[in-house]
Design a protein around this motif. Structure first.
Motif, PDB file in Angstrom:
ATOM      1  N   HIS A 310       0.833  -1.209   0.000  1.00 59.80           N
ATOM      2  CA  HIS A 310       0.000   0.000   0.000  1.00 59.80           C
ATOM      3  C   HIS A 310       0.865   1.255   0.000  1.00 59.80           C
ATOM      4  O   HIS A 310       0.623   2.199  -0.780  1.00 59.80           O
ATOM      5  CB  HIS A 310      -0.919  -0.014   1.220  1.00 59.80           C
ATOM      6  N   GLN A 407      -0.177  -6.252  -8.474  1.00 61.97           N
ATOM      7  CA  GLN A 407      -1.423  -5.580  -8.071  1.00 61.97           C
ATOM      8  C   GLN A 407      -1.967  -4.731  -9.225  1.00 61.97           C
ATOM      9  O   GLN A 407      -3.174  -4.723  -9.494  1.00 61.97           O
ATOM     10  CB  GLN A 407      -1.185  -4.698  -6.841  1.00 61.97           C
ATOM     11  N   ARG A 410      -3.324  -7.042 -11.889  1.00 64.06           N
ATOM     12  CA  ARG A 410      -4.605  -7.622 -11.498  1.00 64.06           C
ATOM     13  C   ARG A 410      -5.745  -6.624 -11.662  1.00 64.06           C
ATOM     14  O   ARG A 410      -6.849  -6.983 -12.086  1.00 64.06           O
ATOM     15  CB  ARG A 410      -4.548  -8.097 -10.040  1.00 64.06           C
ATOM     16  N   GLN A 411      -5.477  -5.348 -11.355  1.00 66.11           N
ATOM     17  CA  GLN A 411      -6.522  -4.329 -11.484  1.00 66.11           C
ATOM     18  C   GLN A 411      -6.727  -3.880 -12.929  1.00 66.11           C
ATOM     19  O   GLN A 411      -7.823  -3.454 -13.305  1.00 66.11           O
ATOM     20  CB  GLN A 411      -6.172  -3.118 -10.621  1.00 66.11           C
ATOM     21  N   PRO A 485      -3.923   2.774 -10.189  1.00 73.11           N
ATOM     22  CA  PRO A 485      -4.342   1.638  -9.348  1.00 73.11           C
ATOM     23  C   PRO A 485      -4.967   2.092  -8.039  1.00 73.11           C
ATOM     24  O   PRO A 485      -4.532   3.076  -7.430  1.00 73.11           O
ATOM     25  CB  PRO A 485      -3.038   0.883  -9.102  1.00 73.11           C
ATOM     26  N   SER A 486      -5.979   1.393  -7.616  1.00 71.38           N
ATOM     27  CA  SER A 486      -6.607   1.675  -6.324  1.00 71.38           C
ATOM     28  C   SER A 486      -5.744   1.114  -5.204  1.00 71.38           C
ATOM     29  O   SER A 486      -5.175   0.029  -5.320  1.00 71.38           O
ATOM     30  CB  SER A 486      -7.995   1.034  -6.271  1.00 71.38           C
ATOM     31  N   HIS A 488      -7.126   1.130  -1.972  1.00 70.62           N
ATOM     32  CA  HIS A 488      -8.047   0.811  -0.888  1.00 70.62           C
ATOM     33  C   HIS A 488      -7.770  -0.610  -0.397  1.00 70.62           C
ATOM     34  O   HIS A 488      -7.384  -1.481  -1.192  1.00 70.62           O
ATOM     35  CB  HIS A 488      -9.496   0.921  -1.364  1.00 70.62           C
ATOM     36  N   GLN A 490      -9.512  -3.139   0.244  1.00 70.37           N
ATOM     37  CA  GLN A 490     -10.198  -4.218  -0.463  1.00 70.37           C
ATOM     38  C   GLN A 490      -9.653  -4.428  -1.878  1.00 70.37           C
ATOM     39  O   GLN A 490      -9.941  -5.447  -2.512  1.00 70.37           O
ATOM     40  CB  GLN A 490     -11.712  -3.961  -0.528  1.00 70.37           C
ATOM     41  N   SER A 491      -8.872  -3.471  -2.369  1.00 72.68           N
ATOM     42  CA  SER A 491      -8.318  -3.579  -3.721  1.00 72.68           C
ATOM     43  C   SER A 491      -6.974  -4.295  -3.756  1.00 72.68           C
ATOM     44  O   SER A 491      -6.540  -4.750  -4.817  1.00 72.68           O
ATOM     45  CB  SER A 491      -8.155  -2.177  -4.328  1.00 72.68           C
ATOM     46  N   GLN A 493      -4.589  -7.372  -2.705  1.00 71.15           N
ATOM     47  CA  GLN A 493      -4.756  -8.773  -2.336  1.00 71.15           C
ATOM     48  C   GLN A 493      -3.415  -9.471  -2.218  1.00 71.15           C
ATOM     49  O   GLN A 493      -2.413  -9.028  -2.797  1.00 71.15           O
ATOM     50  CB  GLN A 493      -5.627  -9.485  -3.372  1.00 71.15           C
ATOM     51  N   ASP A 551     -10.629 -11.307 -12.414  1.00 76.13           N
ATOM     52  CA  ASP A 551     -10.785 -10.913 -11.013  1.00 76.13           C
ATOM     53  C   ASP A 551     -11.349 -12.067 -10.192  1.00 76.13           C
ATOM     54  O   ASP A 551     -10.880 -12.370  -9.108  1.00 76.13           O
ATOM     55  CB  ASP A 551     -11.732  -9.708 -10.919  1.00 76.13           C
TER      56      ASP A 551
END
Length: 556
Positions: A310, A407, A410-411, A485-486, A488, A490-491, A493, A551
């Motif tokens: 993050h 990440q 993936r997004q 990219p987010s 958050h 929850q975004s 993983q 996803d």
């Protein structure tokens, strides 16, 4: 000492091998100077396992009657068990593995002996260089130049021989600026944005010290960076308190009075021992199948690995916001400028630059901003998550970069030309490789060891026609837009493909992904050239059915 002298027992018969997802096998175990070889020695359909000794992170020995068991824990997180008849042979094998897996001399490592028939040592080595990047980036030509002030590595031992700097700053000013920066890492250009010409610079911390020393040449260098602009941003990858404390040990930060046109923003990033211990805790959590779901989630959170992901992505987003939305240049640095600095600046480029999202462009970015920029791979990747050795300078900064890129992939599964398979391959190669790409700590050391003359380049091998296709993303649709990219919770993983790689879950997911890729390829082949061309689009950050499908596969 010859490498063969480390081998106390070269061959043992009737060894039992136990590995994930496979029945136990009995066969012959051989130890060579660089490999551990197991063969079941069947007359038909003989099966072999070849492990690069450099990939072994730790061994654990246990006596079982008159026999012995060796548990081998690899840097790619694979765990194997060898049951060896005879305790003496067991101890000899373990001793040989421990000695040969920890060679310190670079020229004794396997890349100096690897000679595949399809590769040659002649010809250019690598994909990119400072000079090549400058020549290809026409927007730099007016205000920037290539300096070879560091041609003999005396100005900055960890920088390459050539760097890109403002045209109006001469080499003597660069020398003075280097003396004012930790390790000589004076501000150099990392990226110039194709939309507005704003740049991302990187360096180490200034050595202001408790007496608040200043350096006119360093101030002039940074002023030249923003010439014609009212403001630049300094993203300091330490907390305000850490930066203040650094002054007491000779370090420091750019004061507002001396760098009046630069605004300093602090973003705290962990590094070194803290990051390495985070990786160890994460792998420990992922390696224990006995946990309940609640217990496992608790251990995952306590590792704080996703917090580091993050931090890296959010700070890279801040850099992108300064460059893309606000139209200001940015200087990124922490303390040494060899870890978090490279992480943030390269992630920002991936988000901003469509060229860095291609397979060739991404590998070129890693070569310029990690290998040539002086990330100390040999120190940082000496051990992975299993080693019992006392931590020295190990730090999984590069692994954290790959996780952050995953990440993003993936997004935005349409935005990157390369696939997860490439990231997994790099995560393995950085710790143990047949190639010389990740050897040593900087360009100076690689030149002294003759790496380019005596080893093969991983990146060139990955781009060879017969290998490249397995790392391409069949969903790729180019776009000139920045991708955001987010970050958050929850975004973000867990990267299951890496950290749960040797579990039944990961094996099932891999089979599912391969099935999806085959369906996509078949669909695109039927659609014809109009569907498969590389014309840039402007909507890759919009969710599509394929993205939703990927996803779901990732979350399963």
């Amino acid at each position: 000492m010859e490498l063969s002298e480390h081998i106390r027992t070269a061959n043992v018969e009737d060894v039992t091998l136990r590995r994930p997802f496979h029945p136990a096998l009995r066969g012959t175990l051989c130890v060579t100077s660089h490999h551990l070889l197991f063969s079941d020695r069947k007359d038909e359909d003989s099966w072999q396992l070849l492990i690069l000794l450099r990939n072994i992170d730790a061994t654990e020995k246990r006596a079982v009657g008159s026999s012995g068991t060796i548990t081998i824990k690899c840097k790619d997180l694979l765990v194997l068990q060898l049951e060896i008849p005879g305790m003496e042979e067991c101890l000899n094998i373990a001793s040989s593995i421990e000695a040969l897996s920890a060679l310190e001399s670079v020229t004794e490592m396997y890349p100096f002996f690897y000679r595949p028939s399809h590769l040659t040592l002649h010809g250019p080595w690598g994909l990119s260089s400072t000079e090549k990047y400058y020549k290809q980036t026409e927007r730099l030509w007016d205000r920037w130049r290539v300096s070879t002030v560091n041609s003999d590595y005396s100005v900055c031992p960890s920088y390459p021989h050539a760097v890109i700097v403002p045209r109006e700053v001469d080499d003597e000013k660069l020398v003075q600026s280097a003396r004012f920066r930790q390790g000589g890492r004076f501000p150099v250009l990392s990226y110039c944005h194709h939309r507005n010409g704003m740049v991302i610079m990187r360096s180490s911390q200034p050595l202001t010290g408790a007496n608040r020393k200043r350096c006119k040449e360093d101030e002039l260098l940074l002023q030249a960076v923003i010439d014609g602009s009212l403001l630049g941003y300094i993203i300091d990858l330490r907390s305000t308190q850490q930066a203040q404390q650094a002054r007491m040990t000779g370090g420091g930060f750019e004061s507002k009075s001396c760098y009046s046109h630069w605004k300093r923003i602090h973003r705290h990033h962990e590094r070194g021992k803290v990051l390495q211990e985070s990786l160890i805790k994460l792998v420990e959590a992922c390696s224990d199948p006995s946990h309940s779901v609640d217990r496992w989630l608790s251990k995952l959170e306590n590792s704080k690995w996703l917090s580091h992901v993050h931090s890296a992505l959010s700070t890279a987003g801040l850099v992108v916001e300064c460059v893309e939305r606000d139209g200001h240049s940015v200087l990124v640095h922490g303390s040494e400028g060899t870890d978090s600095t490279l992480l943030v600046s390269s992630l920002a480029q991936l988000i901003l630059d469509p060229a860095s999202r291609t397979l060739t462009g991404f590998l070129g970015l890693l070569e310029r901003d990690w290998i040539q920029a002086g990330h100390p791979f040999q120190q940082r990747c000496a051990h992975s998550a299993y080693s019992h050795a006392r931590l020295k300078q190990e730090c999984p900064s590069f692994l954290l970069l790959l996780d952050c890129v995953w990440q993003v992939w993936r997004q935005f599964p349409l935005a990157l030309e390369f696939s997860e398979a490439l990231l997994l391959r790099l995560a393995q190669e950085v710790y143990a490789s047949n190639y010389g790409t990740f050897l040593c700590n900087n360009e100076q050391e690689r030149c002294a060891a003759g790496v380019k003359e005596n080893t093969h380049c991983l990146f060139q091998s990955l781009l060879s026609p017969d290998i490249e296709e397995q790392y391409l993303n069949p969903l790729y649709e180019p776009t000139d837009l920045a991708i955001w990219p987010s970050v958050h919770p929850q975004s973000l993983q867990l990267w299951t493909g890496l950290f749960l790689r040797w579990t039944e879950y990961a094996q099932n997911m891999e089979e599912a992904r391969e099935e999806v890729w085959s369906i996509v390829k078949e669909h695109r082949e039927r659609a014809g050239p109009d569907r498969t061309n590389n014309t840039p689009s402007t909507h890759c950050d919009t969710l599509t059915p394929f993205e939703n499908l990927m996803d779901e596969l990732t979350i399963l």
